[in-house]
Scaffold this motif. Structure first.
Motif, PDB file in Angstrom:
ATOM      1  N   ALA A  81      -4.590   6.650  -0.245  1.00 39.45           N
ATOM      2  CA  ALA A  81      -3.919   5.353  -0.340  1.00 39.45           C
ATOM      3  C   ALA A  81      -4.311   4.621  -1.606  1.00 39.45           C
ATOM      4  CB  ALA A  81      -4.266   4.501   0.872  1.00 39.45           C
ATOM      5  N   VAL A  82      -3.346   3.854  -2.103  1.00 48.71           N
ATOM      6  CA  VAL A  82      -3.596   3.019  -3.269  1.00 48.71           C
ATOM      7  C   VAL A  82      -2.905   1.673  -3.046  1.00 48.71           C
ATOM      8  CG1 VAL A  82      -1.616   3.922  -4.586  1.00 48.71           C
ATOM      9  CG2 VAL A  82      -3.551   2.946  -5.799  1.00 48.71           C
ATOM     10  N   TRP A 126       5.159  11.991   3.199  1.00 53.35           N
ATOM     11  CA  TRP A 126       4.687  13.366   3.393  1.00 53.35           C
ATOM     12  C   TRP A 126       5.690  14.322   2.777  1.00 53.35           C
ATOM     13  CZ3 TRP A 126       3.944   9.595   6.927  1.00 53.35           C
ATOM     14  CH2 TRP A 126       2.690   9.492   7.537  1.00 53.35           C
ATOM     15  N   PRO A 127       5.217  15.440   2.260  1.00 54.79           N
ATOM     16  CA  PRO A 127       6.115  16.492   1.792  1.00 54.79           C
ATOM     17  C   PRO A 127       6.542  17.347   2.993  1.00 54.79           C
ATOM     18  CG  PRO A 127       3.870  17.192   1.447  1.00 54.79           C
ATOM     19  CD  PRO A 127       3.808  15.781   1.999  1.00 54.79           C
ATOM     20  N   THR A 174       0.856  -1.184   0.000  1.00 54.99           N
ATOM     21  CA  THR A 174       0.000   0.000   0.000  1.00 54.99           C
ATOM     22  C   THR A 174       0.887   1.227   0.000  1.00 54.99           C
ATOM     23  OG1 THR A 174      -1.724  -1.148   1.235  1.00 54.99           O
ATOM     24  CG2 THR A 174      -1.797   1.262   1.255  1.00 54.99           C
ATOM     25  N   LEU A 175       0.569   2.169  -0.871  1.00 57.06           N
ATOM     26  CA  LEU A 175       1.259   3.453  -0.931  1.00 57.06           C
ATOM     27  C   LEU A 175       0.294   4.520  -0.447  1.00 57.06           C
ATOM     28  CD1 LEU A 175       3.631   5.303  -1.792  1.00 57.06           C
ATOM     29  CD2 LEU A 175       2.569   5.386  -4.072  1.00 57.06           C
ATOM     30  N   LYS A 176       0.750   5.328   0.510  1.00 55.60           N
ATOM     31  CA  LYS A 176      -0.050   6.437   1.021  1.00 55.60           C
ATOM     32  C   LYS A 176       0.722   7.730   0.792  1.00 55.60           C
ATOM     33  CE  LYS A 176      -2.381   3.857   4.666  1.00 55.60           C
ATOM     34  NZ  LYS A 176      -2.733   3.855   6.098  1.00 55.60           N
ATOM     35  N   LEU A 177       0.059   8.697   0.170  1.00 56.20           N
ATOM     36  CA  LEU A 177       0.666  10.001  -0.085  1.00 56.20           C
ATOM     37  C   LEU A 177      -0.179  11.069   0.579  1.00 56.20           C
ATOM     38  CD1 LEU A 177       1.571   9.608  -3.867  1.00 56.20           C
ATOM     39  CD2 LEU A 177       3.044   9.223  -1.878  1.00 56.20           C
ATOM     40  N   TYR A 178       0.470  11.947   1.347  1.00 55.89           N
ATOM     41  CA  TYR A 178      -0.255  12.930   2.138  1.00 55.89           C
ATOM     42  C   TYR A 178      -0.013  14.360   1.658  1.00 55.89           C
ATOM     43  CZ  TYR A 178      -1.348   9.112   5.212  1.00 55.89           C
ATOM     44  OH  TYR A 178      -1.829   7.933   5.710  1.00 55.89           O
TER      45      TYR A 178
END
Length: 84
Positions: free
Chosen positions: A24-25, A78-79, A4-8
């Protein structure tokens, strides 16, 4: 293998539209894919990849090219935000 990839924050713009609400994807990636390789595959700008957690564990920039993912991993990114 499934991960699972989570980008915030604004990195969620890199996710498919249907995944943006959950941030999430679910992905199927090749064995031995590293954290750095996955970041590159998603074309995330390195200057925007600040906090990287693999199953809740911080992965420092110098370790990302070596750290291989395994089935079931959750990679959250997270950036730099709020001066971070």
């Amino acid at each position: 293998m499934p991960i699972t990839l989570k980008l915030y924050a604004f990195l969620s713009d890199y996710l498919p539209a249907e995944a943006r609400r959950s941030n999430a994807v679910a992905l199927d990636v090749p064995e031995q894919t590293t954290v750095a390789a996955l970041i590159a595959t998603w074309a995330l700008p390195p200057r925007l990849v600040h906090l990287v957690l693999l199953n809740g564990e911080f992965i420092p920039p110098q370790a990302r090219a070596e750290r291989a993912l395994i089935a079931g991993d959750v990679l959250a990114i997270w950036p730099p935000i709020a001066g971070g």
